[in-house]
Design a protein around this motif. Structure first.
Motif, short mmCIF file in Angstrom:
data_model
loop_
_atom_site.label_atom_id
_atom_site.label_comp_id
_atom_site.label_asym_id
_atom_site.label_seq_id
_atom_site.Cartn_x
_atom_site.Cartn_y
_atom_site.Cartn_z
N VAL B 211 0.84 -1.20 0.00
CA VAL B 211 0.00 0.00 0.00
C VAL B 211 0.88 1.25 0.00
CG1 VAL B 211 -0.27 -0.09 2.52
CG2 VAL B 211 -1.92 1.18 1.17
N ILE B 212 0.41 2.23 -0.76
CA ILE B 212 1.07 3.54 -0.78
C ILE B 212 0.03 4.55 -0.30
CG2 ILE B 212 2.05 5.34 -2.28
CD1 ILE B 212 2.81 3.01 -4.23
N VAL B 213 0.41 5.38 0.66
CA VAL B 213 -0.51 6.43 1.12
C VAL B 213 -0.02 7.76 0.56
CG1 VAL B 213 -1.53 7.63 3.09
CG2 VAL B 213 -1.12 5.17 3.21
N LEU B 214 -0.92 8.41 -0.16
CA LEU B 214 -0.60 9.70 -0.77
C LEU B 214 -1.45 10.76 -0.08
CD1 LEU B 214 1.17 10.53 -3.27
CD2 LEU B 214 -0.94 10.49 -4.60
N ASP B 215 -0.83 11.84 0.34
CA ASP B 215 -1.59 12.90 0.98
C ASP B 215 -1.00 14.25 0.56
OD1 ASP B 215 -3.40 14.18 2.59
OD2 ASP B 215 -2.18 14.01 4.40
N ARG B 216 -1.85 15.11 0.09
CA ARG B 216 -1.44 16.43 -0.38
C ARG B 216 -0.25 16.36 -1.34
NH1 ARG B 216 -2.74 19.11 5.35
NH2 ARG B 216 -3.52 17.04 5.78
N GLY B 217 -0.33 15.41 -2.23
CA GLY B 217 0.67 15.32 -3.30
C GLY B 217 1.99 14.68 -2.91
N THR B 218 2.11 14.16 -1.70
CA THR B 218 3.37 13.51 -1.33
C THR B 218 3.10 12.10 -0.79
OG1 THR B 218 3.30 14.46 0.86
CG2 THR B 218 4.55 15.67 -0.77
N VAL B 219 4.08 11.24 -0.95
CA VAL B 219 3.93 9.87 -0.45
C VAL B 219 4.23 9.88 1.06
CG1 VAL B 219 4.90 7.53 -0.51
CG2 VAL B 219 4.53 8.79 -2.64
N ARG B 220 3.24 9.48 1.85
CA ARG B 220 3.41 9.46 3.31
C ARG B 220 3.80 8.08 3.83
NH1 ARG B 220 3.70 14.81 4.46
NH2 ARG B 220 1.87 15.90 3.73
N PHE B 221 3.50 7.07 3.03
CA PHE B 221 3.78 5.71 3.50
C PHE B 221 3.90 4.79 2.29
CE2 PHE B 221 2.33 1.45 4.52
CZ PHE B 221 3.09 1.14 5.63
N GLU B 222 4.81 3.84 2.38
CA GLU B 222 4.92 2.79 1.37
C GLU B 222 5.31 1.52 2.10
OE1 GLU B 222 7.65 3.69 -1.78
OE2 GLU B 222 7.15 1.87 -2.89
N GLY B 223 4.49 0.50 2.05
CA GLY B 223 4.79 -0.74 2.75
C GLY B 223 3.64 -1.71 2.64
N THR B 224 3.56 -2.66 3.58
CA THR B 224 2.47 -3.63 3.53
C THR B 224 1.29 -3.10 4.35
OG1 THR B 224 3.19 -4.76 5.53
CG2 THR B 224 4.17 -5.50 3.44
N PRO B 225 0.10 -3.62 4.09
CA PRO B 225 -1.06 -3.20 4.90
C PRO B 225 -0.83 -3.47 6.40
CG PRO B 225 -1.80 -4.36 2.95
CD PRO B 225 -0.31 -4.50 2.98
N VAL B 226 -0.12 -4.56 6.70
CA VAL B 226 0.15 -4.88 8.12
C VAL B 226 1.04 -3.79 8.73
CG1 VAL B 226 1.26 -6.56 9.65
CG2 VAL B 226 -0.12 -7.36 7.72
N ASP B 227 2.03 -3.33 7.96
CA ASP B 227 2.90 -2.25 8.44
C ASP B 227 2.11 -0.96 8.65
OD1 ASP B 227 5.07 -3.91 8.31
OD2 ASP B 227 5.71 -3.23 6.32
N LEU B 228 1.16 -0.72 7.75
CA LEU B 228 0.34 0.50 7.88
C LEU B 228 -0.50 0.43 9.15
CD1 LEU B 228 -0.75 3.18 6.81
CD2 LEU B 228 -2.30 1.91 5.33
N ALA B 229 -1.10 -0.75 9.38
CA ALA B 229 -1.90 -0.92 10.60
C ALA B 229 -1.02 -0.75 11.83
CB ALA B 229 -2.57 -2.30 10.58
N ALA B 230 0.21 -1.24 11.74
CA ALA B 230 1.12 -1.20 12.90
C ALA B 230 1.46 0.22 13.32
CB ALA B 230 2.39 -1.99 12.58
N LEU B 231 1.29 1.18 12.42
CA LEU B 231 1.55 2.59 12.79
C LEU B 231 0.66 3.05 13.95
CD1 LEU B 231 1.83 4.35 9.29
CD2 LEU B 231 3.69 3.73 10.82
N ALA B 232 -0.48 2.36 14.09
CA ALA B 232 -1.42 2.75 15.15
C ALA B 232 -1.33 1.83 16.37
CB ALA B 232 -2.84 2.75 14.59
N ARG B 233 -0.32 0.96 16.37
CA ARG B 233 -0.20 0.03 17.50
C ARG B 233 0.01 0.82 18.80
NH1 ARG B 233 2.01 -4.76 15.66
NH2 ARG B 233 -0.16 -5.23 15.47
N GLY B 234 -0.78 0.44 19.81
CA GLY B 234 -0.68 1.12 21.11
C GLY B 234 -1.43 2.44 21.13
N ARG B 235 -2.13 2.78 20.03
CA ARG B 235 -2.82 4.07 19.96
C ARG B 235 -4.29 3.89 19.59
NH1 ARG B 235 1.11 8.29 17.11
NH2 ARG B 235 -0.02 9.72 18.42
N VAL B 236 -4.79 2.68 19.78
CA VAL B 236 -6.20 2.41 19.57
C VAL B 236 -6.74 1.80 20.85
CG1 VAL B 236 -7.92 1.26 18.12
CG2 VAL B 236 -5.72 1.92 17.13
#
Lengths: 232, 292
Positions: B211-236
């Motif tokens: 998955v690639i996350v694009l926000d306001r014209g810049t790439v904010r994240f590039e990795g696996t969906p599991v890695d993307l979910a892990a960004l919120a680990r301990g914050r849900v």
């Protein structure tokens, strides 16, 4: 367009002809034909100058309709096919030109047939045909510019622009006039201007039909040459 | 021109594009390999612009791009890319008077399938692949939105492309049509590269290997969906009431509140989802810019 399959072109004519939005052109062309039918259908006697005026109105009608023939609702879906846009436009032009030519021939035939004895033979049909071709060319050029890089209706821009140009042409000073009476001494020179307008319209249409990627290539080339300059 | 099995299908760096004064893409860099890659981002993030550039429909102001081993800046490179590319635009257009078969056949001619018999076989194959074999003779104007979307997908599949670019293909589809579409895309992702733009995080979880996350014209994240979910680990975390300090807080079907953000001490933490990670990423960026 090296490497493009030329065998595609003849196969495109039929689906392209079916895909084109004919209704606007048919309505405009029908109106133009109806206008030149007036002398034949009524007992009104018109001079050669009057008949040329009617032909010019018919030509403007046809050109207004032609402007819509580049519209393509499927433009987004075919934006990245290997057959490039100039070839796709050429296929459209290959359908538009014969259709427009047949219509114009009909307009001329009806006008000559409806003219009083002797007047029909004196009408400057060649010159008026150049005017009609230039008007159609301008409409196509404006539509092509509008459609460059975005799927839209080219006719929606060509319509007011063409009307505006025709109005503006009426206001031009005599030395630059485009619409002159057939017996005017400037007739030949005026039609040189019409021919130039036609050539410009064709050139603009050709430019506008190019793939947008040419800009990128041009930018890349310019940058490379600049870098080369700096290094040398 | 061919791509090796391990090499990237798309390699982009410094891609920048402006629409007048608006900066649509700013120095975008990413690589794309085999499998399904999701492109996530809010409205106006630049997803469609990026997909159109990769699909050779749009030209960036600057940057480097290699697609399927070719450079789309050159005429021959662009032609090479287009011969191996399938592109489903966000809002595909049709000739409503054509039948599904006629429209796909028209696109097949444009895709240089000039032999009538071979072309018709290919058109039948792709219509079958998207489940429209029975509707092939029906006029496009008589088809539902979901069926039209599948006609456009069938056109994109012509010639069995190595790279398939799908721009929000499930927008406007009902849940059943969406599931059907998801099945088709999942199948397509086997053995080729699919770049899929979407708003829906569940689609990313269900379909995408990367998955690639694009926000306001810049790439904010590039990795696996599991890695993307892990960004919120301990914050849900979950609690019985709303938490005003959270980035997002909503009442779940269980009746308890689910919160994303910095949890209070002793909060009951939950396993994060892709949506949580995405929310953290996009909202955090928005906050940083708001305070900057």
């Amino acid at each position: 367009m090296r490497g493009v399959s030329v065998r595609v072109v003849p196969r495109l004519f039929r689906p392209v002809a079916r895909a084109m939005p004919w209704w606007t052109f048919l309505a405009a062309a029908g109106l133009g034909l109806a206008i030149v039918t007036v002398p034949a259908a009524t007992a009104v006697t018109l001079t050669g100058e009057d008949l040329v005026g009617l032909l010019r109105v018919a030509a403007v009608c046809g050109a207004l309709g032609v402007g819509f023939l580049l519209d393509d609702p499927a433009a987004r879906s075919i934006a990245t096919v290997p057959t490039p846009r100039p070839v796709r436009y050429a296929a459209r032009a290959g359908v538009i030109l014969p259709a427009a030519a047949v219509w114009w021939a009909l307009v001329l035939a009806v006008t000559v047939a409806g003219a009083e004895d002797g007047i029909g033979a004196t009408l400057p049909l060649g010159g008026v045909t150049v005017e009609a071709a230039a008007l159609g060319g301008v409409a196509l050029a404006v539509a092509a510019v509008r459609l460059r890089g975005r799927p839209d209706s080219g006719g929606l821009l060509a319509f007011p622009v063409l009307l505006g140009l025709v109005m503006a042409a009426r206001l031009l000073p005599d030395r630059m006039a485009l619409f002159v009476p057939p017996d005017d001494t400037e007739w030949a020179r005026t039609h040189e201007r019409w021919a130039v307008l036609l050539v410009v319209a064709v050139a603009v249409s050709t430019w506008a039909s190019q793939e947008p990627a040419r800009r990128w290539t041009a930018v890349a080339r310019r940058r490379r040459s600049l870098v080369g300059h700096r290094r040398s | 021109m061919t791509v090796t099995a391990t090499g990237p299908v798309v390699r982009a760096s410094d891609l920048t594009l402006r629409y007048g004064r608006t900066l649509a893409l700013a120095d975008v860099a990413f690589t794309l390999r085999d499998g399904v890659t999701g492109l996530l981002g809010p409205n106006g993030a630049g997803k469609t612009t990026l997909l159109r550039i990769v699909a050779t429909a749009l030209v960036p102001d600057r940057g480097q791009l290699t697609v399927l081993g070719a450079d789309p800046r050159t005429e021959s490179g662009r032609l090479a890319v287009r011969r191996r590319l399938g592109y489903l635009p966000q809002d595909p257009g049709f000739h409503p008077g054509f039948s599904a078969f006629e429209f796909v056949d028209y696109v097949a001619i444009l895709k240089e399938l000039t032999n009538r018999r071979v072309r018709h076989e290919e058109v039948s194959r792709v219509l079958t692949a998207v489940g429209l074999a029975d509707q092939r003779g029906k006029k496009i104007r008589a088809l539902s939105g979901g069926m039209r979307q599948r006609v456009a997908l069938a056109a994109a599949l012509l010639g069995d492309p190595d790279l398939l670019i799908l721009d929000e293909p499930t927008v406007g589809l009902d849940p059943e049509q969406r599931l059907r579409f998801r099945e088709v895309v999942a199948e397509l992702g086997e053995g080729r590269s699919v770049l899929l733009s979407t708003h829906q995080t569940e689609e990313v979880m269900a379909l995408c290997q990367r998955v690639i996350v694009l926000d306001r014209g810049t790439v904010r994240f590039e990795g696996t969906p599991v890695d993307l979910a892990a960004l919120a680990r301990g914050r849900v975390w979950t609690s019985g009431s709303r938490a005003p300090e959270a980035l997002a807080s909503w009442r779940a079907g269980t009746g308890r509140y689910r919160h994303v953000g910095d949890p209070p001490t002793g909060a009951e933490l939950l396993e994060p989802t892709v949506e949580d990670g995405y929310l953290m990423l996009v909202d955090a960026t928005a906050d940083q810019e708001a305070y900057a």
